[in-house]
Design a protein around this motif. Structure first.
Motif, mmCIF file in Angstrom:
data_model
loop_
_atom_site.group_PDB
_atom_site.id
_atom_site.type_symbol
_atom_site.label_atom_id
_atom_site.label_comp_id
_atom_site.label_asym_id
_atom_site.label_seq_id
_atom_site.Cartn_x
_atom_site.Cartn_y
_atom_site.Cartn_z
ATOM 1 N N MET A 68 67.160 2.571 12.187
ATOM 2 C CA MET A 68 68.515 2.145 12.573
ATOM 3 C C MET A 68 69.481 3.320 12.432
ATOM 4 O O MET A 68 69.560 3.934 11.365
ATOM 5 N N LYS A 69 70.211 3.582 13.482
ATOM 6 C CA LYS A 69 71.232 4.627 13.446
ATOM 7 C C LYS A 69 72.616 3.979 13.422
ATOM 8 O O LYS A 69 72.884 3.049 14.178
ATOM 9 N N ILE A 70 73.478 4.477 12.547
ATOM 10 C CA ILE A 70 74.821 3.921 12.394
ATOM 11 C C ILE A 70 75.842 4.990 12.787
ATOM 12 O O ILE A 70 75.816 6.108 12.254
ATOM 13 N N THR A 71 76.714 4.626 13.711
ATOM 14 C CA THR A 71 77.744 5.534 14.202
ATOM 15 C C THR A 71 79.106 4.867 14.083
ATOM 16 O O THR A 71 79.223 3.658 14.293
ATOM 17 N N VAL A 72 80.114 5.638 13.742
ATOM 18 C CA VAL A 72 81.476 5.134 13.619
ATOM 19 C C VAL A 72 82.390 5.912 14.551
ATOM 20 O O VAL A 72 82.352 7.153 14.572
ATOM 21 N N TYR A 73 83.185 5.186 15.318
ATOM 22 C CA TYR A 73 84.223 5.802 16.165
ATOM 23 C C TYR A 73 85.577 5.450 15.559
ATOM 24 O O TYR A 73 85.932 4.281 15.457
ATOM 25 N N PHE A 74 86.339 6.476 15.195
ATOM 26 C CA PHE A 74 87.642 6.250 14.579
ATOM 27 C C PHE A 74 88.711 5.877 15.602
ATOM 28 O O PHE A 74 89.769 5.364 15.246
ATOM 29 N N VAL A 93 75.948 5.352 24.060
ATOM 30 C CA VAL A 93 75.668 5.090 22.642
ATOM 31 C C VAL A 93 75.652 3.595 22.347
ATOM 32 O O VAL A 93 74.863 3.118 21.526
ATOM 33 N N VAL A 94 76.502 2.838 23.028
ATOM 34 C CA VAL A 94 76.645 1.404 22.732
ATOM 35 C C VAL A 94 75.730 0.535 23.576
ATOM 36 O O VAL A 94 75.694 -0.683 23.401
ATOM 37 N N GLN A 95 74.984 1.128 24.467
ATOM 38 C CA GLN A 95 74.195 0.349 25.416
ATOM 39 C C GLN A 95 73.183 -0.561 24.732
ATOM 40 O O GLN A 95 73.039 -1.730 25.090
ATOM 41 N N ASN A 96 72.473 -0.048 23.758
ATOM 42 C CA ASN A 96 71.445 -0.837 23.064
ATOM 43 C C ASN A 96 71.764 -0.982 21.579
ATOM 44 O O ASN A 96 70.871 -0.900 20.723
ATOM 45 N N ALA A 97 73.028 -1.206 21.257
ATOM 46 C CA ALA A 97 73.449 -1.282 19.862
ATOM 47 C C ALA A 97 74.293 -2.522 19.618
ATOM 48 O O ALA A 97 74.810 -3.150 20.552
ATOM 49 N N THR A 98 74.418 -2.873 18.352
ATOM 50 C CA THR A 98 75.351 -3.920 17.936
ATOM 51 C C THR A 98 76.701 -3.260 17.719
ATOM 52 O O THR A 98 76.854 -2.417 16.828
ATOM 53 N N VAL A 99 77.684 -3.636 18.519
ATOM 54 C CA VAL A 99 79.004 -3.025 18.469
ATOM 55 C C VAL A 99 79.932 -3.911 17.644
ATOM 56 O O VAL A 99 80.074 -5.107 17.923
ATOM 57 N N VAL A 100 80.578 -3.323 16.639
ATOM 58 C CA VAL A 100 81.499 -4.050 15.770
ATOM 59 C C VAL A 100 82.910 -3.525 16.031
ATOM 60 O O VAL A 100 83.213 -2.366 15.737
ATOM 61 N N GLY A 119 70.140 -8.275 14.259
ATOM 62 C CA GLY A 119 70.016 -7.665 15.578
ATOM 63 C C GLY A 119 68.908 -6.650 15.656
ATOM 64 O O GLY A 119 68.325 -6.445 16.736
ATOM 65 N N LYS A 120 68.580 -5.994 14.514
ATOM 66 C CA LYS A 120 67.528 -4.971 14.487
ATOM 67 C C LYS A 120 67.763 -3.904 15.546
ATOM 68 O O LYS A 120 66.833 -3.444 16.218
ATOM 69 N N ARG A 121 69.024 -3.551 15.715
ATOM 70 C CA ARG A 121 69.399 -2.498 16.663
ATOM 71 C C ARG A 121 70.250 -1.470 15.941
ATOM 72 O O ARG A 121 70.631 -1.658 14.777
ATOM 73 N N ASP A 122 70.594 -0.399 16.661
ATOM 74 C CA ASP A 122 71.559 0.555 16.126
ATOM 75 C C ASP A 122 72.914 -0.131 15.977
ATOM 76 O O ASP A 122 73.218 -1.101 16.689
ATOM 77 N N VAL A 123 73.733 0.371 15.069
ATOM 78 C CA VAL A 123 75.043 -0.210 14.811
ATOM 79 C C VAL A 123 76.118 0.814 15.152
ATOM 80 O O VAL A 123 76.058 1.963 14.697
ATOM 81 N N VAL A 124 77.102 0.385 15.948
ATOM 82 C CA VAL A 124 78.230 1.231 16.325
ATOM 83 C C VAL A 124 79.509 0.501 15.920
ATOM 84 O O VAL A 124 79.772 -0.609 16.393
#
Length: 356
Positions: A1-7, A16-23, A134-139
């Motif tokens: 799992m890769k976690i990315t944060v956009y400020f 980046v958000v195509q296959n990820a859980t976007v919060v 979700g078992k996906r990357d988190v953005v």
């Protein structure tokens, strides 16, 4: 799992958000108010860019099916049913209705995003659980406020500290957000009061909003994007997550036995706790109960042993010819009288003098 944060929401990359859980995060106050609407029973929430778009969406609903909610300069828009405060929401107003909500937030739904949720301190526990399922990357996409970055760092810290079996890869932005969260750990309310948006809310008389928005995992409600509206995610009840990142067991499941360690009766010498023996009868309570039971058992064992030695065990007696076995008559206990002395009713005697 890769976690990315956009400020900043403007910096989000579609790939980046195509296959990820976007919060999406706007703690003050969009991502705190929308979960509160759904928590109180709203059918859905449509996030509109401006008041005109909200009114246009509201006109599509029949009477009693929709509501208008929105804010400008932290105040309710004239003519709207609700403002932008999470305290404006209650079950009587919003239950069963679709809310057309507009607020001057910088949040936008990223293109190519397939799974989008909204997060704040209020629903942190459920957002954390959604990221795991979700078992996906988190953005994490922040609206730009200091409190939004701290929330992102808090979520990243919880994820990387609890995922022991799953390898976690943190982007540099995620590490930076987590470092910004550490000084505010356990001081979320102070964070909101010192943020620029929090100071403006206090000046406008909305200090109570900060008290509510600072509560961690207060409600169970995760708005997820379905089509063009946000609906409440139907998820199994997750385990409670404390602010330090540790999990606690949730409420006991239906049908499960619960071991009660707390005494059912208070410790009061005037009202001793009734003890129970194996036969289900009441015994002596208190500290001496075990000693009494042990002493009674030892005495019983000694009596039996003594009887066996002397041969006092009862044996059947043979009857002689012509004798009849007479059964012993059991003694019948006579109930005690209600009064200590007998009450004797005496008749009234009228003395009549005979004439002489």
């Amino acid at each position: 799992m890769k976690i990315t944060v956009y400020f900043n929401a403007k910096d989000v990359k579609p790939t980046v958000v195509q296959n990820a859980t976007v919060v999406l995060v706007d703690v003050l106050r969009a991502s705190s108010t929308i979960p509160m609407f759904l928590y109180h029973g709203a059918t859905a929430v449509a996030l509109c860019h401006d008041p005109a778009a909200a009114k246009k969406a509201f006109e599509k609903f029949k009477r009693g099916e929709g509501l208008l909610a929105g804010e400008r300069d932290w105040e309710k828009i004239p003519g709207f049913h609700l403002g932008g405060s999470p305290l404006d929401s209650n079950r009587d107003k919003v239950k069963g209705r679709t809310i057309c909500f507009t607020t001057p937030t910088h949040l936008r739904v990223p293109k190519n995003a397939k799974y989008v949720v909204m997060g704040s301190f209020l629903n942190l526990n459920d957002v954390y659980d959604s990221c795991l399922r979700g078992k996906r990357d988190v953005v994490v996409v922040c609206a730009g406020g200091m409190e939004d970055t701290v929330f992102a760092g808090m979520l990243v810290d919880f994820l990387q500290s609890t995922l022991s079996s799953t390898p976690v890869l943190l982007a540099e932005s995620a590490k930076e957000a987590m470092a910004l969260y550490k000084p505010w750990q356990g001081r979320i309310q102070d964070l909101l009061k010192e943020s620029p948006e929090g100071k403006e809310l206090i000046q406008k008389g909305h200090a109570k909003d900060l008290d509510l928005c600072a509560k961690v995992s207060r409600i169970s409600s995760v708005p997820f994007l379905k089509g063009e509206v946000f609906e409440k995610e139907d998820t199994p009840r997750p385990k409670k997550l404390l602010e330090d990142g540790k999990k606690t067991s949730g409420a006991p499941q239906k049908g499960k036995s619960i071991k009660v360690t707390v005494p059912l009766f208070p410790k009061n010498p005037e009202h001793p706790v009734p003890g129970m023996d194996k036969g289900g009868k009441k015994g002596i309570a208190g500290k001496g109960a075990d000693k009494h039971d042990k002493k009674h058992a030892d005495k019983k064992h000694e009596d039996k042993k003594h009887a066996d030695k002397k041969g006092e065990k009862a044996a059947p007696v043979a009857l002689k010819k012509g004798e009849v076995k007479v059964a012993k008559v059991k003694k019948v206990s006579v109930p005690k009288p209600m009064f200590s002395k007998k009450t004797i009713a005496t008749a009234v005697v009228k003395l009549i003098k005979k004439p002489r």
